[in-house]
Design a protein around this motif. Sequence first.
Motif, PDB file in Angstrom:
ATOM      1  N   THR A  55      -2.600  -9.393  -2.154  1.00  0.00           N
ATOM      2  CA  THR A  55      -2.607  -8.538  -1.113  1.00  0.00           C
ATOM      3  C   THR A  55      -1.423  -7.857  -0.692  1.00  0.00           C
ATOM      4  OG1 THR A  55      -3.834 -10.507   0.024  1.00  0.00           O
ATOM      5  CG2 THR A  55      -3.097  -8.777   1.560  1.00  0.00           C
ATOM      6  N   HIS A  56      -0.261  -8.882  -0.936  1.00  0.00           N
ATOM      7  CA  HIS A  56       1.198  -8.171  -0.767  1.00  0.00           C
ATOM      8  C   HIS A  56       1.695  -7.194  -1.917  1.00  0.00           C
ATOM      9  CE1 HIS A  56       1.670 -12.265   1.491  1.00  0.00           C
ATOM     10  NE2 HIS A  56       1.196 -11.209   2.298  1.00  0.00           N
ATOM     11  N   THR A  57       1.277  -7.534  -2.980  1.00  0.00           N
ATOM     12  CA  THR A  57       1.500  -6.394  -4.001  1.00  0.00           C
ATOM     13  C   THR A  57       0.746  -5.194  -3.775  1.00  0.00           C
ATOM     14  OG1 THR A  57       1.477  -8.209  -5.618  1.00  0.00           O
ATOM     15  CG2 THR A  57       1.054  -5.844  -6.585  1.00  0.00           C
ATOM     16  N   ALA A  58      -0.416  -5.148  -3.232  1.00  0.00           N
ATOM     17  CA  ALA A  58      -1.132  -3.945  -2.977  1.00  0.00           C
ATOM     18  C   ALA A  58      -0.596  -3.246  -1.548  1.00  0.00           C
ATOM     19  CB  ALA A  58      -2.759  -4.199  -2.465  1.00  0.00           C
ATOM     20  N   ASP A  59       0.063  -4.082  -0.650  1.00  0.00           N
ATOM     21  CA  ASP A  59       0.910  -3.730   0.461  1.00  0.00           C
ATOM     22  C   ASP A  59       1.813  -2.423   0.049  1.00  0.00           C
ATOM     23  OD1 ASP A  59      -0.735  -4.883   2.537  1.00  0.00           O
ATOM     24  OD2 ASP A  59       0.672  -6.670   2.545  1.00  0.00           O
ATOM     25  N   VAL A  60       2.746  -3.065  -0.801  1.00  0.00           N
ATOM     26  CA  VAL A  60       3.804  -2.052  -1.406  1.00  0.00           C
ATOM     27  C   VAL A  60       3.198  -1.004  -2.371  1.00  0.00           C
ATOM     28  CG1 VAL A  60       5.933  -2.401  -2.658  1.00  0.00           C
ATOM     29  CG2 VAL A  60       5.241  -4.364  -1.271  1.00  0.00           C
ATOM     30  N   VAL A  61       2.660  -1.373  -3.235  1.00  0.00           N
ATOM     31  CA  VAL A  61       2.069  -0.302  -4.009  1.00  0.00           C
ATOM     32  C   VAL A  61       1.345   0.985  -3.289  1.00  0.00           C
ATOM     33  CG1 VAL A  61       0.323   0.314  -5.761  1.00  0.00           C
ATOM     34  CG2 VAL A  61       1.574  -1.710  -6.073  1.00  0.00           C
ATOM     35  N   ARG A  62       0.710   0.449  -1.984  1.00  0.00           N
ATOM     36  CA  ARG A  62       0.177   1.482  -0.987  1.00  0.00           C
ATOM     37  C   ARG A  62       1.267   2.443  -0.725  1.00  0.00           C
ATOM     38  NH1 ARG A  62      -1.850  -1.557   2.154  1.00  0.00           N
ATOM     39  NH2 ARG A  62      -3.619  -2.087   0.602  1.00  0.00           N
ATOM     40  N   LEU A  63       2.519   1.714  -0.212  1.00  0.00           N
ATOM     41  CA  LEU A  63       3.461   2.316   0.394  1.00  0.00           C
ATOM     42  C   LEU A  63       4.033   3.427  -0.641  1.00  0.00           C
ATOM     43  CD1 LEU A  63       5.620   2.930   2.700  1.00  0.00           C
ATOM     44  CD2 LEU A  63       6.813   0.827   1.563  1.00  0.00           C
ATOM     45  N   LEU A  64       4.324   3.094  -1.822  1.00  0.00           N
ATOM     46  CA  LEU A  64       4.855   3.641  -2.752  1.00  0.00           C
ATOM     47  C   LEU A  64       4.085   4.940  -3.016  1.00  0.00           C
ATOM     48  CD1 LEU A  64       6.422   1.291  -5.342  1.00  0.00           C
ATOM     49  CD2 LEU A  64       7.450   2.144  -3.359  1.00  0.00           C
ATOM     50  N   VAL A  65       2.857   4.982  -3.153  1.00  0.00           N
ATOM     51  CA  VAL A  65       1.902   6.081  -3.578  1.00  0.00           C
ATOM     52  C   VAL A  65       1.685   6.778  -2.301  1.00  0.00           C
ATOM     53  CG1 VAL A  65      -0.572   6.395  -4.224  1.00  0.00           C
ATOM     54  CG2 VAL A  65       0.739   4.736  -5.204  1.00  0.00           C
ATOM     55  N   ASP A  66       1.362   6.110  -1.072  1.00  0.00           N
ATOM     56  CA  ASP A  66       1.237   7.237  -0.078  1.00  0.00           C
ATOM     57  C   ASP A  66       2.332   7.966   0.344  1.00  0.00           C
ATOM     58  OD1 ASP A  66      -1.301   6.201   0.345  1.00  0.00           O
ATOM     59  OD2 ASP A  66      -0.984   4.649   1.943  1.00  0.00           O
ATOM     60  N   GLU A  67       3.356   7.331   0.182  1.00  0.00           N
ATOM     61  CA  GLU A  67       4.724   8.207   0.416  1.00  0.00           C
ATOM     62  C   GLU A  67       5.404   9.065  -0.811  1.00  0.00           C
ATOM     63  OE1 GLU A  67       6.053   8.663   3.614  1.00  0.00           O
ATOM     64  OE2 GLU A  67       4.791   7.246   4.446  1.00  0.00           O
ATOM     65  N   ASP A  68       4.533   8.791  -1.882  1.00  0.00           N
ATOM     66  CA  ASP A  68       4.993   9.528  -3.009  1.00  0.00           C
ATOM     67  C   ASP A  68       6.529   9.309  -3.488  1.00  0.00           C
ATOM     68  OD1 ASP A  68       4.532  10.983  -5.342  1.00  0.00           O
ATOM     69  OD2 ASP A  68       5.075  12.829  -4.268  1.00  0.00           O
ATOM     70  N   LEU A  69       6.876   8.024  -3.431  1.00  0.00           N
ATOM     71  CA  LEU A  69       8.148   7.410  -3.646  1.00  0.00           C
ATOM     72  C   LEU A  69       8.432   7.328  -5.230  1.00  0.00           C
ATOM     73  CD1 LEU A  69       8.615   4.835  -0.803  1.00  0.00           C
ATOM     74  CD2 LEU A  69       8.897   7.260  -0.685  1.00  0.00           C
ATOM     75  N   HIS A  70       9.650   7.892  -5.602  1.00  0.00           N
ATOM     76  CA  HIS A  70      10.153   7.696  -7.240  1.00  0.00           C
ATOM     77  C   HIS A  70      11.452   7.264  -7.205  1.00  0.00           C
ATOM     78  CE1 HIS A  70       6.364   9.581  -8.710  1.00  0.00           C
ATOM     79  NE2 HIS A  70       6.351  10.089  -7.515  1.00  0.00           N
ATOM     80  N   ASP A  71      11.999   6.839  -8.146  1.00  0.00           N
ATOM     81  CA  ASP A  71      13.277   6.490  -8.418  1.00  0.00           C
ATOM     82  C   ASP A  71      13.754   5.463  -7.259  1.00  0.00           C
ATOM     83  OD1 ASP A  71      13.668   8.427 -10.287  1.00  0.00           O
ATOM     84  OD2 ASP A  71      14.371   9.940  -9.170  1.00  0.00           O
TER      85      ASP A  71
END
Length: 238
Positions: A55-71
Amino acid sequence: MPMTYVLVHGAWHSGQSWSKVVPRLGASGSPVYTPTLTGYGETRHLLGPDTGLRTHTADVVRLLVDEDLHDVVLVGHSYAGMVISAVANEVPERIARLVYLDAMVPVHGESALDVMPEARGMLGDGWRVPPPPEPFGLFGVSDPADVAWLRSMLSDQTVRCLDEPVAMDHPALASIPRTHVHCTAESAVRRRPVPGVQPNGEPADVRELASGHDCMITVPDELAALLLDLPVPVGTAR
């Protein structure tokens, strides 16, 4: 271009625990994200027996993808060492550095209980694991105002968080540089020896903070300075 910091809180805490660090990092021009994992803090009403590491892994992955975060400099405190390891396994191309902040450091297939077997003593008959009793449960925080703030933040976690194994089998995961930060005054996590060489072949990067476990509350200036001083991976602009 500044680095992007994603700060992931540990067990029983919430994203609010980083409140003192955020303005210090933000003053450098760096974007800073402090997600609250499902079931903690303002999302405690969502806690259930199936809430766990996935669940918590999905929380953070979703943030990275939704905000299009890199580096991303992905920082995991305590239990969140498990979380950032799993996140980097899923989206390694978005992560510039992993920072294990007085954190659990697993290998593929381990659970939090494997990393810290003594945590089994915290398990009861149900699926909830309440915060530890004080004074240990104050995680090195002693200032009265900070103690009151911390107490207002803490909430239960689940057994599933502790017994769910982490996946760390993506070939690209080994190439991500790591930094280990150890709190020297008091730690709530059993530390394994840090190998002299990182999985990517670089020398180990181990830092120390003269603080108890909740260093983001007790020494925010020093923690922010440490994070801003981290090496920038080749090919990444700051």
